[in-house]
Design an enzyme around this catalytic site. Structure first.
Site, mmCIF file in Angstrom:
data_model
loop_
_atom_site.group_PDB
_atom_site.id
_atom_site.type_symbol
_atom_site.label_atom_id
_atom_site.label_comp_id
_atom_site.label_asym_id
_atom_site.label_seq_id
_atom_site.Cartn_x
_atom_site.Cartn_y
_atom_site.Cartn_z
ATOM 1 N N ASN A 12 91.107 5.376 6.467
ATOM 2 C CA ASN A 12 91.247 6.975 6.092
ATOM 3 C C ASN A 12 90.001 7.672 5.910
ATOM 4 O O ASN A 12 89.975 8.678 5.905
ATOM 5 C CB ASN A 12 91.965 7.076 4.733
ATOM 6 C CG ASN A 12 91.306 6.278 3.513
ATOM 7 O OD1 ASN A 12 90.887 5.068 4.012
ATOM 8 N ND2 ASN A 12 91.422 6.743 2.338
ATOM 9 N N GLY A 14 85.185 7.162 6.146
ATOM 10 C CA GLY A 14 84.072 6.436 6.528
ATOM 11 C C GLY A 14 83.910 5.709 7.861
ATOM 12 O O GLY A 14 84.526 6.246 8.779
ATOM 13 N N ILE A 15 83.480 4.460 8.077
ATOM 14 C CA ILE A 15 83.346 3.711 9.241
ATOM 15 C C ILE A 15 84.961 3.378 9.943
ATOM 16 O O ILE A 15 85.032 3.414 10.968
ATOM 17 C CB ILE A 15 82.823 2.366 8.905
ATOM 18 C CG1 ILE A 15 81.277 2.690 8.741
ATOM 19 C CG2 ILE A 15 82.840 1.541 10.053
ATOM 20 C CD1 ILE A 15 80.492 1.510 8.129
ATOM 21 N N TYR A 142 78.332 -8.802 -3.183
ATOM 22 C CA TYR A 142 78.727 -8.177 -1.608
ATOM 23 C C TYR A 142 78.391 -9.279 -0.555
ATOM 24 O O TYR A 142 78.872 -9.389 0.207
ATOM 25 C CB TYR A 142 78.097 -6.944 -1.811
ATOM 26 C CG TYR A 142 78.189 -6.213 -0.526
ATOM 27 C CD1 TYR A 142 79.379 -5.328 -0.313
ATOM 28 C CD2 TYR A 142 77.206 -5.987 0.588
ATOM 29 C CE1 TYR A 142 79.587 -4.502 0.730
ATOM 30 C CE2 TYR A 142 77.488 -5.144 1.552
ATOM 31 C CZ TYR A 142 78.903 -4.739 1.829
ATOM 32 O OH TYR A 142 79.032 -3.773 2.906
ATOM 33 N N LYS A 146 80.550 -10.840 2.151
ATOM 34 C CA LYS A 146 80.332 -10.593 3.500
ATOM 35 C C LYS A 146 80.041 -11.899 4.362
ATOM 36 O O LYS A 146 80.098 -11.808 5.643
ATOM 37 C CB LYS A 146 79.287 -9.400 3.710
ATOM 38 C CG LYS A 146 79.690 -8.100 3.162
ATOM 39 C CD LYS A 146 81.222 -7.679 3.826
ATOM 40 C CE LYS A 146 81.478 -6.222 3.408
ATOM 41 N NZ LYS A 146 82.587 -5.702 4.050
ATOM 42 N N ILE A 175 74.646 2.486 6.969
ATOM 43 C CA ILE A 175 75.424 3.444 8.039
ATOM 44 C C ILE A 175 75.949 4.766 6.929
ATOM 45 O O ILE A 175 76.341 4.517 5.842
ATOM 46 C CB ILE A 175 76.632 3.063 8.465
ATOM 47 C CG1 ILE A 175 76.757 1.849 9.190
ATOM 48 C CG2 ILE A 175 77.350 4.136 9.148
ATOM 49 C CD1 ILE A 175 75.772 1.835 10.720
HETATM 50 P P1 NDP Z 1 83.786 3.540 2.424
HETATM 51 O O1 NDP Z 1 83.397 3.568 0.806
HETATM 52 O O2 NDP Z 1 83.394 5.058 2.791
HETATM 53 O O3 NDP Z 1 85.382 3.501 2.379
HETATM 54 C C1 NDP Z 1 86.163 2.086 1.905
HETATM 55 C C2 NDP Z 1 87.288 2.028 2.446
HETATM 56 O O4 NDP Z 1 87.917 0.858 1.985
HETATM 57 C C3 NDP Z 1 88.077 3.191 1.893
HETATM 58 O O5 NDP Z 1 89.252 3.458 3.029
HETATM 59 C C4 NDP Z 1 89.035 2.507 0.623
HETATM 60 O O6 NDP Z 1 90.408 3.037 0.707
HETATM 61 C C5 NDP Z 1 89.204 1.189 1.528
HETATM 62 N N1 NDP Z 1 89.456 0.077 0.527
HETATM 63 C C6 NDP Z 1 88.525 -0.411 -0.874
HETATM 64 N N2 NDP Z 1 88.992 -1.035 -1.703
HETATM 65 C C7 NDP Z 1 90.406 -1.254 -1.068
HETATM 66 C C8 NDP Z 1 91.316 -1.982 -1.560
HETATM 67 N N3 NDP Z 1 91.286 -2.739 -2.676
HETATM 68 N N4 NDP Z 1 92.427 -1.908 -1.023
HETATM 69 C C9 NDP Z 1 92.803 -1.526 0.283
HETATM 70 N N5 NDP Z 1 91.378 -0.549 0.822
HETATM 71 C C10 NDP Z 1 90.443 -0.413 0.254
HETATM 72 O O7 NDP Z 1 83.219 2.348 2.765
HETATM 73 P P2 NDP Z 1 82.277 2.467 4.482
HETATM 74 O O8 NDP Z 1 83.109 3.177 5.524
HETATM 75 O O9 NDP Z 1 80.980 2.631 4.147
HETATM 76 O O10 NDP Z 1 82.535 0.975 4.886
HETATM 77 C C11 NDP Z 1 83.560 0.357 5.456
HETATM 78 C C12 NDP Z 1 83.210 -1.034 5.845
HETATM 79 O O11 NDP Z 1 81.986 -1.290 6.413
HETATM 80 C C13 NDP Z 1 83.054 -1.852 4.536
HETATM 81 O O12 NDP Z 1 83.853 -3.210 4.686
HETATM 82 C C14 NDP Z 1 81.704 -1.865 4.168
HETATM 83 O O13 NDP Z 1 81.512 -3.184 3.489
HETATM 84 C C15 NDP Z 1 81.113 -2.388 5.649
HETATM 85 N N6 NDP Z 1 79.816 -1.949 5.617
HETATM 86 C C16 NDP Z 1 79.215 -0.604 5.469
HETATM 87 C C17 NDP Z 1 78.113 -0.434 5.547
HETATM 88 C C18 NDP Z 1 77.569 1.281 5.233
HETATM 89 O O14 NDP Z 1 76.174 1.199 5.357
HETATM 90 N N7 NDP Z 1 78.381 2.154 4.821
HETATM 91 C C19 NDP Z 1 77.063 -1.266 6.065
HETATM 92 C C20 NDP Z 1 77.596 -2.569 6.326
HETATM 93 C C21 NDP Z 1 78.870 -2.880 6.232
HETATM 94 P P3 NDP Z 1 90.519 4.407 -0.415
HETATM 95 O O15 NDP Z 1 90.041 5.604 0.502
HETATM 96 O O16 NDP Z 1 92.052 4.386 -0.572
HETATM 97 O O17 NDP Z 1 89.649 4.065 -1.676
#
Ligand code: NDP
Length: 236
Positions: A12, A14-15, A142, A146, A175
């Site tokens: 929904n 971010g990435i 974390y 990971k 990112i």
């Molecule tokens: P965001 O914080 O922007 O988004 C996180 C997402 O995970 C949201 O959609 C959130 O849903 C969902 N989420 C979190 N907890 C739960 C849960 N308990 N059950 C269901 N859904 C959950 O993160 P990013 O887009 O930055 O990151 C996406 C992935 O990429 C992650 O796994 C992160 O660790 C990884 N990553 C990100 C990096 C970065 O620099 N941003 C770098 C390396 C890896 P909701 O909106 O409902 O809360």
């Protein structure tokens, strides 16, 4: 290209959102999950709390209905951070991050696997992080969660590779999303100085790697860890 039925967890924002929009543009049928299940413009959403096995099961059932068939490509993207130094980290801060990022991903891949085995086709793509291999001060929880994803992908590859299923890890660097926006400016500046590309990445650049792994062309890639990090984790 073959149009696949895809589920992106945490799609929904971010990435995950960038991945979902890219896969839709590629011609796949895509459902995303969020915790609330609230509508997102242009995407099909189902509610899913990945720390809850029953919720994961219900989300796959709902996705199957929307996609008119079982999930063929799972992008396990949902994840959280709860950063703090090791000596201050509480059991809850450690276990909640591991329960979400590692155990939550396990719940999703386990649920996805049976229909994939029956179909003799599946693509599993797990969102790890450069931190899983490189380590990071303040991110013991974390990093542990990971790096564990690599064990999942490689074990799946050995266990299910003969059934037409591939499992790969994408390891983004820094990112620009909500997750990184909350980091202190000093930390952001230190990261930028350490990145050979001298800039942060964009979610679309991660989505491009996922697009390839979901495509027909990636059929012989499995158990791989693909960095999308501007060179930050090179050699790890
Ligand atoms: P965001 O914080 O922007 O988004 C996180 C997402 O995970 C949201 O959609 C959130 O849903 C969902 N989420 C979190 N907890 C739960 C849960 N308990 N059950 C269901 N859904 C959950 O993160 P990013 O887009 O930055 O990151 C996406 C992935 O990429 C992650 O796994 C992160 O660790 C990884 N990553 C990100 C990096 C970065 O620099 N941003 C770098 C390396 C890896 P909701 O909106 O409902 O809360």
């Amino acid at each position: 290209m073959t149009s696949r039925r895809v589920l992106v967890t945490g799609g929904n924002r971010g990435i995950g959102e960038a991945i979902a929009r890219r896969l839709v543009a590629d011609g796949h049928r895509v459902v995303v999950t969020s915790r609330s299940g609230d509508p997102v413009e242009g995407l099909d959403v189902v509610a899913c709390e990945i720390t809850d096995t029953a919720s994961v099961d219900a989300a796959f059932t709902a996705a199957k209905e929307k996609l008119e068939g079982d999930v063929e490509v799972l992008v396990a993207n949902a994840g959280i951070t709860k950063d703090t130094l090791l000596m201050r980290m509480t059991d809850e801060e450690f276990s909640s991050v591991v329960d979400t990022n590692l155990h939550g991903t396990f719940r999703c891949v386990r649920r996805a696997a049976t229909p994939m085995v029956k179909a003799r086709f599946g693509r599993v793509i797990l969102l790890s992080s450069v931190v899983g291999l490189y380590g990071s001060p303040g991110q013991t929880n974390y990093a542990a969660s990971k790096s564990g994803l690599i064990g999942i992908a490689r074990s799946m590859t050995r266990e299910l590779g003969a059934r037409g299923i591939t499992a790969n890890v994408v390891a983004p660097g820094f990112i620009e999303t909500d997750m990184t926006a909350e980091l202190p400016d000093k930390t952001k500046a230190e990261y930028q100085a350490a990145i050979p590309a001298r800039r942060y990445g964009q979610a679309d650049e991660v989505a491009a790697a996922i697009s390839f792994l979901a495509s027909d062309e990636a059929s012989y890639i499995s158990g791989a860890v693909i960095p999308v990090d501007g060179g930050l984790g090179m050699g790890h």
